[in-house]
Scaffold this active site. Structure first.
Site, PDB file in Angstrom:
ATOM      1  CB  SER A 141      11.269  -3.501  27.769  1.00  0.00           C
ATOM      2  OG  SER A 141       9.906  -3.287  28.107  1.00  0.00           O
ATOM      3  CE1 TYR A 154      12.879  -4.260  32.960  1.00  0.00           C
ATOM      4  CE2 TYR A 154      10.652  -3.592  32.377  1.00  0.00           C
ATOM      5  CZ  TYR A 154      11.752  -4.411  32.189  1.00  0.00           C
ATOM      6  OH  TYR A 154      11.718  -5.385  31.213  1.00  0.00           O
TER       7      TYR A 154
HETATM    8  N1  LIG Z   1       8.530 -10.929  29.956  1.00  0.00           N
HETATM    9  C1  LIG Z   1       8.239  -9.716  29.560  1.00  0.00           C
HETATM   10  O1  LIG Z   1       7.068  -9.297  29.556  1.00  0.00           O
HETATM   11  C2  LIG Z   1       9.327  -8.817  29.062  1.00  0.00           C
HETATM   12  C3  LIG Z   1       8.959  -7.655  28.375  1.00  0.00           C
HETATM   13  C4  LIG Z   1       9.943  -6.802  27.913  1.00  0.00           C
HETATM   14  C5  LIG Z   1      11.266  -7.117  28.120  1.00  0.00           C
HETATM   15  N2  LIG Z   1      11.617  -8.248  28.801  1.00  0.00           N
HETATM   16  C6  LIG Z   1      13.040  -8.506  29.007  1.00  0.00           C
HETATM   17  O2  LIG Z   1      13.358  -9.789  28.533  1.00  0.00           O
HETATM   18  C7  LIG Z   1      14.530 -10.258  29.201  1.00  0.00           C
HETATM   19  C8  LIG Z   1      14.317 -11.707  29.602  1.00  0.00           C
HETATM   20  O3  LIG Z   1      13.288 -11.787  30.545  1.00  0.00           O
HETATM   21  P1  LIG Z   1      12.184 -12.940  30.534  1.00  0.00           P
HETATM   22  O4  LIG Z   1      10.908 -12.323  30.223  1.00  0.00           O
HETATM   23  O5  LIG Z   1      12.644 -14.103  29.768  1.00  0.00           O
HETATM   24  O6  LIG Z   1      12.120 -13.273  32.121  1.00  0.00           O
HETATM   25  P2  LIG Z   1      12.676 -14.501  32.966  1.00  0.00           P
HETATM   26  O7  LIG Z   1      12.074 -15.765  32.487  1.00  0.00           O
HETATM   27  O8  LIG Z   1      12.507 -14.100  34.385  1.00  0.00           O
HETATM   28  O9  LIG Z   1      14.214 -14.558  32.575  1.00  0.00           O
HETATM   29  C9  LIG Z   1      15.186 -13.702  33.123  1.00  0.00           C
HETATM   30  C10 LIG Z   1      16.532 -14.356  32.966  1.00  0.00           C
HETATM   31  O10 LIG Z   1      17.543 -13.483  33.492  1.00  0.00           O
HETATM   32  C11 LIG Z   1      18.337 -14.222  34.402  1.00  0.00           C
HETATM   33  N3  LIG Z   1      18.846 -13.356  35.448  1.00  0.00           N
HETATM   34  C12 LIG Z   1      18.126 -12.566  36.296  1.00  0.00           C
HETATM   35  N4  LIG Z   1      18.947 -11.951  37.156  1.00  0.00           N
HETATM   36  C13 LIG Z   1      20.207 -12.373  36.861  1.00  0.00           C
HETATM   37  C14 LIG Z   1      21.485 -12.121  37.409  1.00  0.00           C
HETATM   38  N5  LIG Z   1      21.645 -11.328  38.464  1.00  0.00           N
HETATM   39  N6  LIG Z   1      22.563 -12.721  36.866  1.00  0.00           N
HETATM   40  C15 LIG Z   1      22.417 -13.564  35.808  1.00  0.00           C
HETATM   41  N7  LIG Z   1      21.231 -13.838  35.241  1.00  0.00           N
HETATM   42  C16 LIG Z   1      20.148 -13.254  35.775  1.00  0.00           C
HETATM   43  C17 LIG Z   1      17.421 -15.299  34.964  1.00  0.00           C
HETATM   44  O11 LIG Z   1      18.156 -16.452  35.363  1.00  0.00           O
HETATM   45  P3  LIG Z   1      18.543 -16.854  36.870  1.00  0.00           P
HETATM   46  O12 LIG Z   1      17.379 -16.512  37.753  1.00  0.00           O
HETATM   47  O13 LIG Z   1      18.849 -18.306  36.741  1.00  0.00           O
HETATM   48  O14 LIG Z   1      19.768 -16.050  37.162  1.00  0.00           O
HETATM   49  C18 LIG Z   1      16.614 -15.673  33.728  1.00  0.00           C
HETATM   50  O15 LIG Z   1      17.301 -16.621  32.948  1.00  0.00           O
HETATM   51  C19 LIG Z   1      14.773  -9.295  30.363  1.00  0.00           C
HETATM   52  O16 LIG Z   1      15.828  -8.421  30.015  1.00  0.00           O
HETATM   53  C20 LIG Z   1      13.468  -8.522  30.473  1.00  0.00           C
HETATM   54  O17 LIG Z   1      13.660  -7.226  30.982  1.00  0.00           O
HETATM   55  C21 LIG Z   1      10.678  -9.120  29.266  1.00  0.00           C
END
Ligand SMILES: NC(=O)c1ccc[n+]([C@@H]2O[C@H](COP(=O)([O-])OP(=O)(O)OC[C@H]3O[C@@H](n4cnc5c(N)ncnc54)[C@H](OP(=O)(O)O)[C@@H]3O)[C@@H](O)[C@H]2O)c1
Length: 269
Positions: A141, A154
């Site tokens: 991130s 985080y």
């Molecule tokens: N969105 C942003 O602004 C942003 C910015 C920077 C970085 N990121 C990073 O991008 C990555 C993906 O996030 P996203 O934005 O796509 O958010 P998201 O839509 O909430 O996706 C998160 C994913 O992680 C899975 N997950 C969460 N806890 C888990 C667990 N305990 N075991 C297995 N799977 C788990 C969730 O699936 P289930 O709930 O089905 O388990 C979901 O598929 C993350 O690492 C996040 O830190 C996001």
């Protein structure tokens, strides 16, 4: 039959960035192993990807914060010889300050954001090195370099992902394994609601779509870019940051304290 690119494992593929990686990697000819907790959503992503791209898709329902589930995924990574790519994407965030945050939640966040990708990388790397090929993509991130922006733990977990990836790239250089770290800025996914922020509170000018984010990161991967920061408008800013780090690294150990610690003569009155 295996896809022409082998099999890609994508964690956190049930929504957001991970679901887009699943689609795009399948479009590139990878079979998939998709990992997440929510069975219904994960199976829906798997069905769509199968329909759109005709590749083989396996789903693994696993809570990566739970030891036995994590070991199950590690075992797959160690034993399935078709695996050629790992996308460590699953993660959770937060925005609350230390004084308002439950430490047990922070512990869980570290399990998902740090321990799981670290262990999955340890599980998959030996076979990739032995084969002399493979791809590891770690989703960090922008808070990796701006830990003051959101919750500090985080930010710390994502700094770990950046540092671990830098070391991994260094250690695996010349071994045929591509390592990439992706630093998304604010991306329009469920992340913000899960983190308790509410995506509606963010200015739309900050929010990138998950599709743009992943397409840019994959384009950087194709070009051999180690660090992908799709929302950064001027990549020279990243290059200057990295260059400053490289200048400083050789100077960070010395048997002599820096000259700024030399006793200054007492002022003469
Ligand atoms: N969105 C942003 O602004 C942003 C910015 C920077 C970085 N990121 C990073 O991008 C990555 C993906 O996030 P996203 O934005 O796509 O958010 P998201 O839509 O909430 O996706 C998160 C994913 O992680 C899975 N997950 C969460 N806890 C888990 C667990 N305990 N075991 C297995 N799977 C788990 C969730 O699936 P289930 O709930 O089905 O388990 C979901 O598929 C993350 O690492 C996040 O830190 C996001």
């Amino acid at each position: 039959m295996t896809g022409k690119m082998g099999t890609a494992v994508v964690t956190g593929a049930s929504s957001g960035i991970g679901a887009v990686y699943a689609d795009r990697l399948a479009g590139r000819g990878y079979d998939l192993i998709l990992v997440a907790r929510n069975e219904e959503r994960l199976k829906a992503v798997a069905a769509k990807v199968r329909d759109n791209h005709g590749v083989q898709v396996r789903v693994v329902i696993a809570d990566l914060a739970f030891g036995a589930d994590l070991v199950k995924v590690e075992d797959i990574l160690r034993s399935d010889g078709t695996i050629t790519a790992l996308v460590n994407n699953a993660g959770v965030g937060g925005a609350s300050p230390l004084l308002e945050t439950d430490v047990e939640e922070m512990q869980d966040m570290i399990a998902i954001n740090v321990t799981a990708p670290m262990r999955l990388t340890y599980a998959v790397t030996p076979a990739m090195v032995a084969r002399g090929s493979g791809t590891i993509v770690n989703i960090a991130s922008i808070v990796a370099i701006g830990p003051e922006i959101l919750n500090g733990v985080y930010g710390g977990t994502k700094s770990f992902i950046l540092g671990f990836s830098q070391s991994l790239r260094h250690e695996l250089a010349g071994k045929g394994v591509a390592v990439q770290v992706v630093l998304p800025g604010a991306t329009a996914t469920d992340f913000w609601d899960v983190a308790g922020v509410g995506i509606g509170n963010l200015p739309s000018a900050w929010l990138m779509s998950a599709a743009d984010l992943v397409d840019c990161a994959l384009s950087d991967l194709d070009s051999g870019e180690f660090a992908s920061v799709p929302s950064l408008q001027d990549i020279d800013e990243w290059n200057a940051y990295e260059a400053a780090r490289q200048v400083m690294v050789p100077h960070l150990s010395s048997n002599t304290p820096g000259p700024r610690y030399t006793k200054k003569p007492a002022p003469v009155h």
